[in-house]
Design a protein around this motif. Structure first.
Motif, short mmCIF file in Angstrom:
data_model
loop_
_atom_site.label_atom_id
_atom_site.label_comp_id
_atom_site.label_asym_id
_atom_site.label_seq_id
_atom_site.Cartn_x
_atom_site.Cartn_y
_atom_site.Cartn_z
N THR A 1 0.73 -1.17 -0.07
CA THR A 1 0.25 -0.16 0.10
C THR A 1 0.86 1.19 0.05
N TYR A 2 2.34 1.11 0.51
CA TYR A 2 3.01 2.16 0.59
C TYR A 2 3.64 2.63 -0.96
N SER B 1 -6.13 3.95 5.46
CA SER B 1 -6.88 4.13 3.98
C SER B 1 -6.02 3.39 3.03
N ILE B 2 -7.02 2.48 1.97
CA ILE B 2 -6.30 1.93 0.80
C ILE B 2 -6.80 2.70 -0.47
N ASN C 1 -5.68 4.77 -2.40
CA ASN C 1 -4.78 4.71 -3.43
C ASN C 1 -3.98 3.54 -3.75
N SER C 2 -4.61 2.36 -3.24
CA SER C 2 -4.03 1.02 -3.47
C SER C 2 -5.17 0.22 -3.67
N TYR D 1 -0.28 5.97 -3.74
CA TYR D 1 0.20 5.19 -2.62
C TYR D 1 -0.33 5.98 -1.43
N ASP D 2 -0.54 5.06 -0.45
CA ASP D 2 -1.07 5.49 0.87
C ASP D 2 -0.22 5.47 1.96
N ASP D 3 0.14 6.70 2.41
CA ASP D 3 1.27 6.86 3.56
C ASP D 3 0.80 6.32 4.67
N ASN D 4 -0.36 6.54 5.46
CA ASN D 4 -0.35 5.51 6.68
C ASN D 4 0.44 5.36 7.64
#
Length: 657
Positions: free
Chosen positions: A36-37, A72-73, A75-76, A145-148
């Motif tokens: 996801t990153y 959040s996903i 963007n993935s 990507y999701d920075d989370n």
């Protein structure tokens, strides 16, 4: 009719509820089933038949993957999922992809995080034969990507060696039909997953023991033994003995969770045998593997300053004589680290008599022996004055350091401890080395002439080199003034390679110059690898032109010790296989810094996270430039974590003055 209807409904209910759960309970995160990153990823995982442990062959109707409900996903979210059968139990290399022709696409579409669950339902079930191992592969095709919190989001759990192979990249979307031939990553974890549609075997599979590892040493005397949950298990039985199959330490102790701590501490330095079986409604697992490990030695005798171990001073830097030590079992001596850093709750003590005004202290062969399996961060502090009146004279987070200003004949004390607190312990060898006299080629004017080729020279006294000319600034990548060589060009290409002995802590850089010693002109410089590794640079030459070669420590801002090395100069164009790959190590300088911290290669850095020494996040900088302006930070130590664009991560301790 009613009985038949009830039977049908019962069968339908059992079919719909049938699922096999793997890795439940883990909240560790990683790159499976997707990353996801990063912008794009392709991941293959192997779940063995024994791990799946289905009751019979059947149709897999879907999969569930898990993550924190708050992450959040978005963007993935564009996934393509494949399943397949394989005889492989693990991947053999970072290019050992299972061909797409052996996989079946079972899903393509957009997924969401529904209260911590990503559920995928197959339009067409996948028929699992229950004789082969199961492959789960997934590609993620969203560009973003999701920075989370600057990490991955999907939950993973410890798996067998090399059970997952993944590729991730911000810019290149991999093609599963032709997976990347480089930059793959082998890891020992798999995604927490529920396999829908398969009925679990009422006899659960053998659990995978996650701590201790087979053949582990320095296992704490009262360890927490852990293992993965087995699908369908209602409890576990733990057996430990001093002989193979023995139960004299723990005799099938029933445990309801997936961890166990012995009620009585182990005997120190004892070889032990461990077996864990899972118990389910249909019985207990059979044929489970027994592993062995060795318990930790007794608390170190040099736990206090008064019982410090005497070290032998080597006459050179070759560390012919070393003393082995460990911090596990040591207690806090009560000596505060100030002005040094770290948590000396496990410090051990040494002493030596100085035979020169300068000595090099090195910690070698450092191994993690605590419950934190990856922590090899040791720290050492040097004192004068004696145990009753200790005075700190040197601090070192790096594993080696040069202690100056010593008085010949006086005794000095060295304490070694793990930088972090509980759970972090290391074993190591400690060496006291003595610097040689400055070598004959310490200055450019004394450069050794290479006149016949191939030319080879062993610089055994490189540690005596002085930074007499200061930093060499002719090239934009500046470096220490080390030792010097010279040759005259003949129009051919000259290849210069520097190698260091195994275990060396010398991180070399090669600088090549033309002109004169009083006015050097940069031809090229190379610093592509880390300590103990080789460097190579090729220089096209002009006939009759004189060239100078400096081999020194890479730093352009801090005078550091050179080491033993060999230089080899050949002529002709090198083959592609002879060219060194670029290292991922990024340098931060100056360190300590005042307001601005520089990044040596910012183009490869995706983001920077700055935390205080307790781990509290202070600042995040996305797409940083070469300068980090940190004037707002208070004085003290900080952890600067660099998230690289190639997927790696590097944390560097820095000090703000």
């Amino acid at each position: 009719m009613t009985r038949f209807l009830l039977s049908c409904l019962l069968f339908l209910s059992m079919t719909l509820s049938a699922q096999i759960e793997l890795g439940t309970g883990s909240t560790e995160v990683g790159e499976a089933p997707i990353s996801t990153y990063y912008g794009y990823s392709y991941v293959q995982q192997i779940f063995t038949k024994q791990e799946v442990n289905a009751n019979a062959a059947g149709n897999i109707t879907g999969l569930k993957f898990y993550l924190d409900p708050t992450l959040s996903i978005a963007n993935s979210s564009e996934w393509v999922v494949y399943l397949g059968h394989t005889t492989k139990t693990s991947f053999t290399s970072d290019t050992d992809w299972i061909p797409l022709s052996e996989l079946t696409q079972v899903f393509s579409g957009t997924v969401t995080n529904a209260n911590g669950v990503v559920e995928i339902t197959f339009a067409t079930p996948f028929a699992y034969n229950n004789t082969s191992n199961l492959v789960i592969a997934a590609e993620e095709n969203s560009a973003g990507y999701d920075d989370n919190l600057y990490d991955e989001a999907m939950y993973v759990y410890p798996g067998a060696q090399n059970s997952t192979l993944y590729y991730k990249n911000d810019y290149t979307n991999p093609d599963p039909a032709s997976p990347p031939s480089s930059d793959g990553n082998l890891v020992n974890f798999k995604s927490v997953v529920s396999i829908l549609g398969l009925a679990p075997n009422p006899i659960p599979a053998c659990p995978l023991i996650t701590y201790p590892a087979n053949n582990a040493t320095f296992v704490p005397l009262s360890p927490t033994i852990t293992w993965n949950n087995s699908s369908g298990a209602t409890s576990y039985k733990v057996s430990i003995g001093t002989t193979p199959g023995g139960t004299d330490v723990a005799n099938q102790v029933s445990v309801a969770t997936n961890s166990y701590t012995p009620t009585t501490p182990f005997t120190p330095n004892t070889l032990l045998y461990l077996k864990i079986t899972a118990v389910g409604t249909g019985g207990e697992s059979s044929g489970c593997t027994e592993l062995m490990f060795t318990s930790a030695p007794p608390p170190p005798a040099n736990d206090e300053c008064a019982t410090a171990t005497t070290l032998t001073v080597n006459p050179d830097l070759n560390c012919t004589t070393v003393t082995s030590g460990y911090t596990i079992g040591a207690t806090d001596s009560g000596t505060v680290p100030d002005p040094c850093y770290g948590t000396p709750d496990d410090d051990v003590w040494y002493k030596f008599v100085a035979t020169a005004t300068t000595h090099k202290i090195s910690l070698l062969n450092i191994q993690s022996v605590g419950t934190n399996p990856d922590d090899t961060d040791t720290y050492f502090q040097v004192f004068s004055g004696g145990c009753g009146a200790l005075s700190s004279i040197f601090c070192s987070d790096p594993p080696s350091g040069l202690v100056t200003g010593l008085t010949v004949g006086e005794t000095y004390w060295v304490r070694v401890y793990s930088y972090s607190d509980t759970g972090s312990n290391q074993s190591f060898d400690i060496c006291i080395g003595t610097l040689p006299a400055p070598p004959a080629n310490d200055e450019c004017f004394g450069a050794l002439a290479a006149t016949t080729f191939p030319y080879t020279y062993a610089q055994n006294d490189g540690g005596g080199a002085t930074n007499n000319a200061g930093m060499i600034t002719a090239c934009s990548n500046e470096m220490n003034d080390g030792t010097w060589f010279t040759f005259v060009g003949d129009g051919d290409t000259f290849n210069i390679t520097v190698t260091t002995p195994a275990g060396s802590d010398f991180d070399s850089q090669i600088g090549v110059y033309s002109g004169s010693c009083n006015g050097l002109s940069c031809e090229d410089t190379v610093d592509d690898t880390g300590q103990g590794q080789a460097e190579t640079v090729s220089i096209p030459t002009l006939s009759g032109n004189t060239y100078y070669v400096n081999v020194g420590h890479y730093s352009g801002w801090s005078d550091e010790l050179e080491g033993t090395f060999s230089i080899n100069i050949t002529k002709g164009v090198l083959a592609t296989s002879d060219v060194q790959a670029t290292k991922n190590t990024i340098k931060l300088y100056p360190n300590p810094f005042t307001d601005v911290l520089n990044i040596s290669d910012a183009a490869n850095v995706k983001s920077v996270a700055i935390s205080d020494i307790s781990g509290r996040l202070m600042k995040v900088i996305d797409n940083p430039g070469s300068e980090l302006r940190l004037g707002e930070l208070k004085q003290g130590m900080y952890l600067v974590t660099l998230m690289m664009k190639d997927g790696s991560k590097q944390t560097i301790k820095t000090i703000k003055k």
